[in-house]
Design a protein around this motif. Structure first.
Motif, PDB file in Angstrom:
ATOM      1  N   GLY A  63       0.781  -1.238   0.000  1.00 17.47           N
ATOM      2  CA  GLY A  63       0.000   0.000   0.000  1.00 17.47           C
ATOM      3  C   GLY A  63       0.807   1.280   0.000  1.00 17.47           C
ATOM      4  O   GLY A  63       0.251   2.369   0.150  1.00 17.47           O
ATOM      5  N   ASP A  64       2.126   1.179  -0.184  1.00 22.94           N
ATOM      6  CA  ASP A  64       2.963   2.386  -0.247  1.00 22.94           C
ATOM      7  C   ASP A  64       2.612   3.152  -1.526  1.00 22.94           C
ATOM      8  O   ASP A  64       2.314   2.567  -2.556  1.00 22.94           O
ATOM      9  N   SER A  65       2.640   4.453  -1.456  1.00 19.74           N
ATOM     10  CA  SER A  65       2.324   5.282  -2.626  1.00 19.74           C
ATOM     11  C   SER A  65       3.592   5.849  -3.232  1.00 19.74           C
ATOM     12  O   SER A  65       4.612   5.994  -2.563  1.00 19.74           O
ATOM     13  N   CYS A  66       3.503   6.173  -4.514  1.00 22.86           N
ATOM     14  CA  CYS A  66       4.580   6.892  -5.189  1.00 22.86           C
ATOM     15  C   CYS A  66       4.122   8.343  -5.331  1.00 22.86           C
ATOM     16  O   CYS A  66       3.014   8.697  -4.940  1.00 22.86           O
ATOM     17  N   ALA A  67       4.981   9.185  -5.882  1.00 24.18           N
ATOM     18  CA  ALA A  67       4.631  10.596  -6.080  1.00 24.18           C
ATOM     19  C   ALA A  67       5.042  11.030  -7.471  1.00 24.18           C
ATOM     20  O   ALA A  67       6.131  10.681  -7.940  1.00 24.18           O
ATOM     21  N   MET A  68       4.148  11.782  -8.125  1.00 21.42           N
ATOM     22  CA  MET A  68       4.432  12.407  -9.414  1.00 21.42           C
ATOM     23  C   MET A  68       3.845  13.812  -9.318  1.00 21.42           C
ATOM     24  O   MET A  68       2.635  13.944  -9.121  1.00 21.42           O
ATOM     25  N   TYR A  69       4.690  14.842  -9.391  1.00 19.54           N
ATOM     26  CA  TYR A  69       4.117  16.178  -9.291  1.00 19.54           C
ATOM     27  C   TYR A  69       4.965  17.236  -9.991  1.00 19.54           C
ATOM     28  O   TYR A  69       6.148  17.047 -10.256  1.00 19.54           O
ATOM     29  N   ILE A  70       4.286  18.344 -10.260  1.00 21.29           N
ATOM     30  CA  ILE A  70       4.924  19.529 -10.820  1.00 21.29           C
ATOM     31  C   ILE A  70       4.593  20.679  -9.878  1.00 21.29           C
ATOM     32  O   ILE A  70       3.459  20.824  -9.411  1.00 21.29           O
ATOM     33  N   GLN A 109      -1.437  34.815  -9.637  1.00 22.55           N
ATOM     34  CA  GLN A 109      -1.377  35.262 -11.032  1.00 22.55           C
ATOM     35  C   GLN A 109       0.056  35.550 -11.466  1.00 22.55           C
ATOM     36  O   GLN A 109       0.315  35.832 -12.633  1.00 22.55           O
ATOM     37  N   ASP A 110       1.003  35.490 -10.535  1.00 23.64           N
ATOM     38  CA  ASP A 110       2.405  35.758 -10.841  1.00 23.64           C
ATOM     39  C   ASP A 110       2.962  34.737 -11.828  1.00 23.64           C
ATOM     40  O   ASP A 110       2.487  33.603 -11.895  1.00 23.64           O
ATOM     41  N   LEU A 111       3.996  35.145 -12.560  1.00 24.62           N
ATOM     42  CA  LEU A 111       4.747  34.200 -13.377  1.00 24.62           C
ATOM     43  C   LEU A 111       5.768  33.517 -12.481  1.00 24.62           C
ATOM     44  O   LEU A 111       6.436  34.172 -11.680  1.00 24.62           O
ATOM     45  N   PRO A 112       5.920  32.208 -12.610  1.00 24.80           N
ATOM     46  CA  PRO A 112       6.945  31.535 -11.822  1.00 24.80           C
ATOM     47  C   PRO A 112       8.337  31.873 -12.353  1.00 24.80           C
ATOM     48  O   PRO A 112       8.476  32.343 -13.481  1.00 24.80           O
ATOM     49  N   ASP A 113       9.346  31.621 -11.542  1.00 22.68           N
ATOM     50  CA  ASP A 113      10.716  31.753 -12.032  1.00 22.68           C
ATOM     51  C   ASP A 113      11.402  30.393 -12.125  1.00 22.68           C
ATOM     52  O   ASP A 113      12.495  30.272 -12.648  1.00 22.68           O
ATOM     53  N   SER A 114      10.728  29.342 -11.611  1.00 20.07           N
ATOM     54  CA  SER A 114      11.304  28.002 -11.695  1.00 20.07           C
ATOM     55  C   SER A 114      10.217  26.945 -11.567  1.00 20.07           C
ATOM     56  O   SER A 114       9.103  27.212 -11.111  1.00 20.07           O
ATOM     57  N   VAL A 115      10.588  25.727 -11.982  1.00 21.85           N
ATOM     58  CA  VAL A 115       9.679  24.594 -11.918  1.00 21.85           C
ATOM     59  C   VAL A 115      10.415  23.412 -11.304  1.00 21.85           C
ATOM     60  O   VAL A 115      11.604  23.207 -11.549  1.00 21.85           O
ATOM     61  N   SER A 116       9.693  22.664 -10.488  1.00 24.71           N
ATOM     62  CA  SER A 116      10.190  21.399  -9.958  1.00 24.71           C
ATOM     63  C   SER A 116       9.276  20.299 -10.461  1.00 24.71           C
ATOM     64  O   SER A 116       8.060  20.390 -10.303  1.00 24.71           O
ATOM     65  N   ILE A 117       9.863  19.310 -11.086  1.00 26.17           N
ATOM     66  CA  ILE A 117       9.134  18.126 -11.503  1.00 26.17           C
ATOM     67  C   ILE A 117       9.773  16.965 -10.752  1.00 26.17           C
ATOM     68  O   ILE A 117      10.990  16.782 -10.811  1.00 26.17           O
ATOM     69  N   VAL A 118       8.944  16.218 -10.010  1.00 25.26           N
ATOM     70  CA  VAL A 118       9.473  15.180  -9.134  1.00 25.26           C
ATOM     71  C   VAL A 118       8.715  13.876  -9.342  1.00 25.26           C
ATOM     72  O   VAL A 118       7.489  13.866  -9.419  1.00 25.26           O
ATOM     73  N   PHE A 119       9.477  12.795  -9.406  1.00 19.57           N
ATOM     74  CA  PHE A 119       8.942  11.441  -9.393  1.00 19.57           C
ATOM     75  C   PHE A 119       9.667  10.723  -8.260  1.00 19.57           C
ATOM     76  O   PHE A 119      10.893  10.717  -8.229  1.00 19.57           O
ATOM     77  N   ALA A 120       8.925  10.145  -7.332  1.00 17.91           N
ATOM     78  CA  ALA A 120       9.526   9.413  -6.210  1.00 17.91           C
ATOM     79  C   ALA A 120       8.862   8.055  -6.095  1.00 17.91           C
ATOM     80  O   ALA A 120       7.633   7.942  -6.162  1.00 17.91           O
ATOM     81  N   SER A 121       9.665   7.018  -5.924  1.00 24.07           N
ATOM     82  CA  SER A 121       9.113   5.671  -5.833  1.00 24.07           C
ATOM     83  C   SER A 121       8.335   5.461  -4.536  1.00 24.07           C
ATOM     84  O   SER A 121       7.435   4.626  -4.493  1.00 24.07           O
ATOM     85  N   SER A 122       8.645   6.206  -3.499  1.00 26.07           N
ATOM     86  CA  SER A 122       7.863   6.220  -2.258  1.00 26.07           C
ATOM     87  C   SER A 122       7.563   7.674  -1.937  1.00 26.07           C
ATOM     88  O   SER A 122       8.479   8.485  -1.809  1.00 26.07           O
ATOM     89  N   ALA A 123       6.274   8.006  -1.814  1.00 26.86           N
ATOM     90  CA  ALA A 123       5.862   9.401  -1.660  1.00 26.86           C
ATOM     91  C   ALA A 123       6.470  10.058  -0.425  1.00 26.86           C
ATOM     92  O   ALA A 123       6.749  11.251  -0.436  1.00 26.86           O
ATOM     93  N   ASP A 124       6.692   9.305   0.641  1.00 22.84           N
ATOM     94  CA  ASP A 124       7.276   9.885   1.847  1.00 22.84           C
ATOM     95  C   ASP A 124       8.743   9.484   1.992  1.00 22.84           C
ATOM     96  O   ASP A 124       9.292   9.453   3.091  1.00 22.84           O
ATOM     97  N   GLY A 125       9.381   9.196   0.876  1.00 22.13           N
ATOM     98  CA  GLY A 125      10.776   8.783   0.886  1.00 22.13           C
ATOM     99  C   GLY A 125      11.719   9.843   1.399  1.00 22.13           C
ATOM    100  O   GLY A 125      12.787   9.533   1.918  1.00 22.13           O
TER     101      GLY A 125
END
Length: 174
Positions: A63-70, A109-125
């Motif tokens: 039942g462990d979860s992974c994580a995919m986010y921007i 409404q601001d423009l971002p100055d950076s992006v983080s894209i993350v994939f983790a095999s365990s969400a709370d890793g």
């Protein structure tokens, strides 16, 4: 032709066993820092994408979860403000290639100055929590702008990883 496989595993050093989540992320990895502070998330980016898409397979262990986010953010002089976020944290195994497609929820409404894209095999890793063997495989990632035109992430990058499987050392050829 290629995909990224990310897996949670454990290793023992000086008699102490530690769980480590596999992570694929934009940003900088500092080997001299103490985890979880060794991953500095983010890369310069000033767009406001509407969606984050791609394909994945996932093997959940107990039942462990992974994580995919921007995560889109902007430096305010002392810390990062969240401009937008989108993600998912599956807990159920997905044995066949399945498309993810989620909207990015904007807080500003601001423009971002950076992006983080993350994939983790365990969400709370990040906190050394998860299950040994939890595995996510990702492929064909893209961000879609409000115009509906997808922007393929790293389309010109050809990567070879060897040997496969590996025991102690992995080589990356770009």
């Amino acid at each position: 032709q290629y995909a990224a496989q990310i897996q949670t595993g454990s290793f023992t050093i000086f008699g102490i066993t530690t769980l480590v989540s596999g992570t694929l992320s934009t940003g900088e990895f500092r080997t001299a820092a103490t985890p979880p502070n060794n991953l500095i998330r983010g890369t310069p980016y000033t767009g406001r994408p509407a969606r984050f898409k791609g394909w994945y397979k996932f093997t959940s262990v107990q039942g462990d979860s992974c994580a995919m986010y921007i995560w889109l953010h902007k430096w305010n002089g002392s810390s990062r403000d969240t401009i937008g976020f989108g993600g998912m944290f599956p807990k159920v195994s997905v044995p066949n290639w399945t498309e993810w497609d989620f909207e990015i929820d904007y807080k500003s409404q601001d423009l971002p100055d950076s992006v983080s894209i993350v994939f983790a095999s365990s969400a709370d890793g990040e906190n050394f929590r998860g299950q040994d063997g939890n595995t996510i495989i990702v492929d064909d990632m893209s961000i879609e702008t409000a115009t509906g035109i997808p922007v393929v992430l790293m389309p010109d990058v050809q990567v070879s990883v060897f040997p496969n499987p590996a025991q102690e050392r992995v080589h990356w050829k770009f």
